[in-house]
Enzyme design. Structure first.
Site, mmCIF file in Angstrom:
data_model
loop_
_atom_site.group_PDB
_atom_site.id
_atom_site.type_symbol
_atom_site.label_atom_id
_atom_site.label_comp_id
_atom_site.label_asym_id
_atom_site.label_seq_id
_atom_site.Cartn_x
_atom_site.Cartn_y
_atom_site.Cartn_z
ATOM 1 N N ASN A 391 0.819 -0.770 0.356
ATOM 2 C CA ASN A 391 -0.162 -0.051 0.002
ATOM 3 C C ASN A 391 0.776 1.640 -0.140
ATOM 4 O OD1 ASN A 391 -1.991 1.497 0.051
ATOM 5 N ND2 ASN A 391 -3.560 0.848 2.283
ATOM 6 N N ASP A 392 1.610 1.622 1.411
ATOM 7 C CA ASP A 392 1.808 2.583 1.140
ATOM 8 C C ASP A 392 3.338 3.060 0.410
ATOM 9 O OD1 ASP A 392 0.676 3.087 3.608
ATOM 10 O OD2 ASP A 392 1.851 2.740 5.111
ATOM 11 N N VAL A 393 4.246 2.301 0.257
ATOM 12 C CA VAL A 393 4.984 1.678 -1.077
ATOM 13 C C VAL A 393 4.649 2.566 -2.845
ATOM 14 C CG1 VAL A 393 6.405 0.443 0.636
ATOM 15 C CG2 VAL A 393 5.258 -0.657 -1.329
ATOM 16 N N ALA A 432 0.731 3.029 7.462
ATOM 17 C CA ALA A 432 0.996 4.612 7.145
ATOM 18 C C ALA A 432 0.406 5.787 7.495
ATOM 19 C CB ALA A 432 1.947 5.263 6.591
#
Length: 464
Positions: A391-393, A432
């Site tokens: 997700n965040d990456v 995050a």
């Protein structure tokens, strides 16, 4: 065992540890590295047991048996998804060991050949002060990291007004306490120093957000290495000094490399401000914005007719243990003439190398697993980016939203692919806490469900 023979054995053991670290730097040589590490540890323990100063083996053997049983039980039961918090827990034990050894040396200096009570050598007192400070910070800091990774504490930065000035005051006070302790050998100062270090460990890690936790793990690894080196100085053991410095330096270098890869500051990690300066991300958006959804049949049809597919694994793959089904899906696509590769972000998962280990477990060819800088430019000429739990990456907000906690972090440019297939349980944000802009792109198709089950359903669609 003679002193010279012990020194040679410790030197050979140290070389084994250095070669083990070199071997573990690559998936292809990791087995060799692990074997060398085991040999080095067996030699180190055997040399210590054979030392003439060891006269009572009861406590040593009891510790070996108890530790071996507990370690074996944990190794058999631990899941790959829980490996990061396990590492954090082990780091805390190294820190606690440093505190215990320093305390024992202060109370019984004769046993450590560093003088008598009230007349300990100045250099030994400095070593003890530094050792207990680093060890205590490592202990409580690792406990906080464990709690965040385990979900016992919120992954969001936990901050309060005046936190950084307080940390600065405690840090300066810590240095002064070490200096006065070395000059006075005051037991009260020593235990006060220990308590302040415990508190500082909590305060340094609490303000660090979940997205930055992989860097924290590597930094705590560095702290544990320096704590071990401090134990080595107190015990006069060259092996502990060498291996502790090796772990400390390698952990610090890894943290620096990761910070460069995430566009962060190494100073902020050391000062406990990493991730704490940004506002907590907004989780909304899914109910106000439209997105496209698809099925396993849709995904199978799209990928079967593609020329190239890049798979982006993340923590969601680890949780679902989907790596074996993912490899089977990749094999079927290759048989259909599709070029399949894997893209790994430096901080995918919860610790460095997390995804690499999982893919290696599923026998994914090493040459098909590429790092961000090797493959990122290829997304623009790729037909399908298959994102499975990362997700965040992959969040474009890291490039476009200055208010985002992940702003400035290099991401995998999956949005540039012709089609993005995003496997996820729901529209909830990642670790995050940041809503992912990628979900709402015109070229993104959301595939909701368990990652392993989704891959198995895609496999059936491809076979049909």
């Amino acid at each position: 065992m003679s002193v010279n023979l012990s020194a040679i054995s410790y030197l050979v053991s140290s070389i084994c540890f250095i070669l083990a670290l070199q071997g573990l730097s690559s998936a292809k040589t990791s087995q060799r590295g692990l074997t060398l590490g085991i040999l080095g540890m067996v030699l180190a323990v055997g040399t210590t047991m054979g030392s003439p100063i060891v006269t009572d083996y009861a406590w040593i053997l009891s510790g070996l048996v108890l530790g071996g049983v507990i370690g074996t039980a944990i190794a058999k039961k631990i899941k790959m998804t829980a490996l990061p918090q396990l590492v954090a827990a082990f780091h805390s034990l190294v820190g606690l060991a440093a505190v215990c050894v320093a305390g024992a040396a202060l109370l019984e200096p004769r046993a450590f050949n560093i003088g008598e009570v009230g007349h300990i050598a100045f250099g030994s007192l400095v070593e003890m002060g530094l050792g207990v400070a680093i060890g205590a910070i490592t202990f409580t800091g690792s406990i906080v990291a464990f709690a965040k990774l385990q979900g016992l504490v919120s992954g969001n930065p936990l901050i309060f007004k005046g936190q950084h000035p307080l940390n600065a005051v405690l840090g300066i006070g810590l240095i002064l306490m070490i200096a006065f302790f070395a000059l006075s050998e005051s037991h009260s100062l020593f235990w006060g120093l220990t308590m302040v270090s415990f508190l500082l460990g909590f305060l340094l890690i609490l303000p660090i957000g979940g997205a930055d936790m992989p860097v924290v793990i590597s930094m705590l690894n560095s702290y544990s290495g320096w704590a071990a080196a401090g134990i080595g100085f107190t015990l006069g053991n060259s092996l502990l000094i060498i291996t502790g410095a090796l772990v400390g330096a390698s952990g610090a270098i890894l943290s620096y490399i990761m910070c460069k890869g995430m566009n962060r500051s190494i100073i902020n990690i050391i000062l406990g401000g990493f991730g704490g300066e940004q506002t907590v991300a907004v989780r909304g958006g899914a109910d106000q914005r439209s997105f496209k959804t698809g099925s396993a049949d849709d995904a199978g049809f799209i990928m079967k007719n593609a020329k190239s597919v890049i798979i982006v694994p993340g923590y969601g793959m680890a949780v679902a243990q989907a790596q074996h089904a993912l490899r089977e899906m990749s094999d079927i696509l290759r048989e259909e003439g599709v070029k399949v590769r894997y893209a790994i972000h430096p901080v995918a998962g919860r610790m460095p190398g997390h995804m690499n280990v999982l893919l290696a477990e599923a026998n994914v060819p090493y040459e098909d697993v590429l790092e961000l800088e090797e493959i990122n430019r290829d997304f623009a000429i790729t037909d399908v980016a298959f994102v499975i739990g990362a997700n965040d990456v992959t969040n474009p907000a890291a490039k476009t939203d200055p208010s985002s906690p992940i702003f400035g972090m290099p991401i995998l440019d999956v949005e540039r692919a012709k089609t993005v297939l995003f496997v996820k349980r729901s529209m909830a944000p990642g670790y995050a806490g940041v809503d992912n802009e990628l979900f709402y792109k015109d070229n993104t198709l959301m595939l909701f469900g368990d990652a392993k089950k989704m891959c198995e359903e895609i496999i059936k669609a491809l076979e049909e």
